[in-house]
Design a protein around this motif. Structure first.
Motif, PDB file in Angstrom:
ATOM      1  N   SER A 240      -8.718  -3.426   3.907  1.00 32.08           N
ATOM      2  CA  SER A 240     -10.173  -3.353   3.888  1.00 32.08           C
ATOM      3  C   SER A 240     -10.720  -4.429   4.806  1.00 32.08           C
ATOM      4  O   SER A 240     -10.068  -5.454   5.027  1.00 32.08           O
ATOM      5  N   ARG A 241     -11.919  -4.163   5.335  1.00 32.13           N
ATOM      6  CA  ARG A 241     -12.512  -5.126   6.262  1.00 32.13           C
ATOM      7  C   ARG A 241     -12.753  -6.451   5.552  1.00 32.13           C
ATOM      8  O   ARG A 241     -12.505  -7.534   6.100  1.00 32.13           O
ATOM      9  N   ASP A 242     -13.248  -6.343   4.324  1.00 32.01           N
ATOM     10  CA  ASP A 242     -13.558  -7.502   3.503  1.00 32.01           C
ATOM     11  C   ASP A 242     -13.351  -7.060   2.062  1.00 32.01           C
ATOM     12  O   ASP A 242     -13.139  -5.871   1.795  1.00 32.01           O
ATOM     13  N   PHE A 243     -13.409  -8.002   1.127  1.00 30.26           N
ATOM     14  CA  PHE A 243     -13.242  -7.635  -0.280  1.00 30.26           C
ATOM     15  C   PHE A 243     -14.331  -6.671  -0.756  1.00 30.26           C
ATOM     16  O   PHE A 243     -14.139  -5.943  -1.718  1.00 30.26           O
ATOM     17  N   ARG A 244     -15.506  -6.688  -0.101  1.00 28.96           N
ATOM     18  CA  ARG A 244     -16.613  -5.847  -0.571  1.00 28.96           C
ATOM     19  C   ARG A 244     -16.461  -4.396  -0.138  1.00 28.96           C
ATOM     20  O   ARG A 244     -17.141  -3.528  -0.648  1.00 28.96           O
ATOM     21  N   ASN A 245     -15.576  -4.138   0.817  1.00 22.28           N
ATOM     22  CA  ASN A 245     -15.526  -2.822   1.446  1.00 22.28           C
ATOM     23  C   ASN A 245     -14.462  -1.924   0.830  1.00 22.28           C
ATOM     24  O   ASN A 245     -13.524  -2.383   0.189  1.00 22.28           O
ATOM     25  N   GLU A 246     -14.598  -0.631   1.098  1.00 19.55           N
ATOM     26  CA  GLU A 246     -13.622   0.329   0.602  1.00 19.55           C
ATOM     27  C   GLU A 246     -12.257   0.043   1.212  1.00 19.55           C
ATOM     28  O   GLU A 246     -12.149  -0.476   2.331  1.00 19.55           O
ATOM     29  N   GLN A 247     -11.225   0.422   0.462  1.00 17.42           N
ATOM     30  CA  GLN A 247      -9.851   0.237   0.901  1.00 17.42           C
ATOM     31  C   GLN A 247      -9.324   1.538   1.496  1.00 17.42           C
ATOM     32  O   GLN A 247      -9.605   2.624   0.986  1.00 17.42           O
ATOM     33  N   PHE A 248      -8.550   1.390   2.558  1.00 20.46           N
ATOM     34  CA  PHE A 248      -7.910   2.537   3.197  1.00 20.46           C
ATOM     35  C   PHE A 248      -6.404   2.402   3.008  1.00 20.46           C
ATOM     36  O   PHE A 248      -5.834   1.355   3.295  1.00 20.46           O
ATOM     37  N   PHE A 249      -5.813   3.488   2.542  1.00 21.64           N
ATOM     38  CA  PHE A 249      -4.413   3.457   2.161  1.00 21.64           C
ATOM     39  C   PHE A 249      -3.518   4.084   3.218  1.00 21.64           C
ATOM     40  O   PHE A 249      -3.907   5.021   3.914  1.00 21.64           O
ATOM     41  N   GLY A 250      -2.289   3.576   3.281  1.00 18.96           N
ATOM     42  CA  GLY A 250      -1.254   4.227   4.058  1.00 18.96           C
ATOM     43  C   GLY A 250      -0.635   5.356   3.263  1.00 18.96           C
ATOM     44  O   GLY A 250      -1.000   5.598   2.108  1.00 18.96           O
ATOM     45  N   PRO A 251       0.345   6.061   3.859  1.00 17.61           N
ATOM     46  CA  PRO A 251       0.948   7.216   3.210  1.00 17.61           C
ATOM     47  C   PRO A 251       1.915   6.853   2.097  1.00 17.61           C
ATOM     48  O   PRO A 251       2.304   7.719   1.312  1.00 17.61           O
ATOM     49  N   GLY A 252       2.299   5.575   2.016  1.00 20.03           N
ATOM     50  CA  GLY A 252       3.201   5.143   0.951  1.00 20.03           C
ATOM     51  C   GLY A 252       4.665   5.190   1.350  1.00 20.03           C
ATOM     52  O   GLY A 252       5.063   5.910   2.270  1.00 20.03           O
ATOM     53  N   THR A 253       5.456   4.384   0.644  1.00 22.88           N
ATOM     54  CA  THR A 253       6.914   4.428   0.742  1.00 22.88           C
ATOM     55  C   THR A 253       7.459   4.736  -0.643  1.00 22.88           C
ATOM     56  O   THR A 253       7.168   4.003  -1.602  1.00 22.88           O
ATOM     57  N   ARG A 254       8.227   5.801  -0.734  1.00 17.35           N
ATOM     58  CA  ARG A 254       8.859   6.166  -2.013  1.00 17.35           C
ATOM     59  C   ARG A 254      10.183   5.447  -2.103  1.00 17.35           C
ATOM     60  O   ARG A 254      11.065   5.687  -1.290  1.00 17.35           O
ATOM     61  N   LEU A 255      10.321   4.547  -3.078  1.00 14.99           N
ATOM     62  CA  LEU A 255      11.544   3.774  -3.265  1.00 14.99           C
ATOM     63  C   LEU A 255      12.363   4.351  -4.406  1.00 14.99           C
ATOM     64  O   LEU A 255      11.846   4.531  -5.520  1.00 14.99           O
ATOM     65  N   THR A 256      13.613   4.628  -4.109  1.00 13.24           N
ATOM     66  CA  THR A 256      14.582   5.071  -5.116  1.00 13.24           C
ATOM     67  C   THR A 256      15.637   3.989  -5.279  1.00 13.24           C
ATOM     68  O   THR A 256      16.147   3.472  -4.278  1.00 13.24           O
ATOM     69  N   VAL A 257      15.944   3.632  -6.508  1.00 12.22           N
ATOM     70  CA  VAL A 257      16.966   2.627  -6.793  1.00 12.22           C
ATOM     71  C   VAL A 257      18.108   3.300  -7.545  1.00 12.22           C
ATOM     72  O   VAL A 257      17.896   3.876  -8.619  1.00 12.22           O
ATOM     73  N   LEU A 258      19.295   3.236  -6.939  1.00  6.27           N
ATOM     74  CA  LEU A 258      20.464   3.893  -7.551  1.00  6.27           C
ATOM     75  C   LEU A 258      21.312   2.903  -8.354  1.00  6.27           C
ATOM     76  O   LEU A 258      21.340   1.715  -8.024  1.00  6.27           O
TER      77      LEU A 258
END
Lengths: 113, 112
Positions: free
Chosen positions: B94-112
């Protein structure tokens, strides 16, 4: 402690069947309420920010409204591509880094053709 | 297009084997966040940076660390992943704490 409750947890609609999703919140002074859309396996996509009771915002088939205790996301004549999880989040009136979002668990919307 | 990029999109690791997740942004935003999201749950904030100032959420396990070497990049290090750390990890800006957040596509973590 800030809390956000979304209902229903899941909603199935026929294409064209309008409905509303609810986001109830308790926060020690609301600075902003945010709506996001999240598709399976992807990050949330920003939709709207609402700041004060009575405010409304629209985008295509979606309209978000805000009262002092809850927000509604109205979906008019939904299409299958509107199927997603809709997340609501609140931001308190606090200083600096304390202005963090508290998210609800979301409403999973399925629109059937 | 300005965006938030996460790599890899899918990460498989073994129990106890360190893993690093990457996030970069072209939005030139001041704030970068790391969230953990488990299935059908709300995103849970782990920590954030305002520029180089780091803030750790009180309940973030010590097993999780983060680095922000410059404005554009932020890393999440999991020193000894456990089975309970399997989740989607989301980076947001986000530009600042007051502004909306923009998200990335994410990382799916698998732990075996």
């Amino acid at each position: 402690e800030d809390q956000v409750t979304q209902s229903p947890e899941a909603l199935r609609l026929q294409e064209g069947e309008s409905s509303s999703l609810n986001c109830s919140y308790t926060v020690s002074g609301l600075r902003g309420l945010f709506w996001y859309r999240q598709d399976p396996g992807k990050g949330p996509e920003f939709l709207f920010t609402l700041y004060s009771a009575g405010e409304e915002k629209e985008k295509e088939r979606l309209k978000a409204t805000l009262t002092k205790k809850e927000s509604f996301l109205h979906i008019t004549a939904p299409k299958p591509e509107d199927s997603a999880t809709y997340l609501c989040a609140v931001q308190p009136i606090s200083s600096g880094s304390a202005r963090q979002l508290t998210f609800g668990s979301g409403t999973q919307l399925t629109v059937l053709p | 297009d300005a965006m938030v990029i996460q790599n890899p999109r899918y990460q498989v690791t073994q129990f106890g084997k360190p893993v690093t997740l990457s996030c970069s942004q072209t939005l030139n935003h001041n704030v970068m966040y790391w969230y953990q999201q488990k299935s059908s749950q709300a995103p849970k904030l782990l920590f954030h940076y305002y520029d180089k100032d780091f803030n750790n959420e009180a309940d973030t396990p010590d097993n999780f660390q983060s680095r922000r070497p410059n404005t554009s990049f932020c890393f999440l290090d999991i020193r000894s992943p456990g089975l309970g750390d399997a989740a989607m990890y989301l980076c947001a800006t986000s530009r600042d704490f007051r502004n909306e957040q923009f998200f990335g596509p994410g990382t799916r973590l698998t732990v075996l």
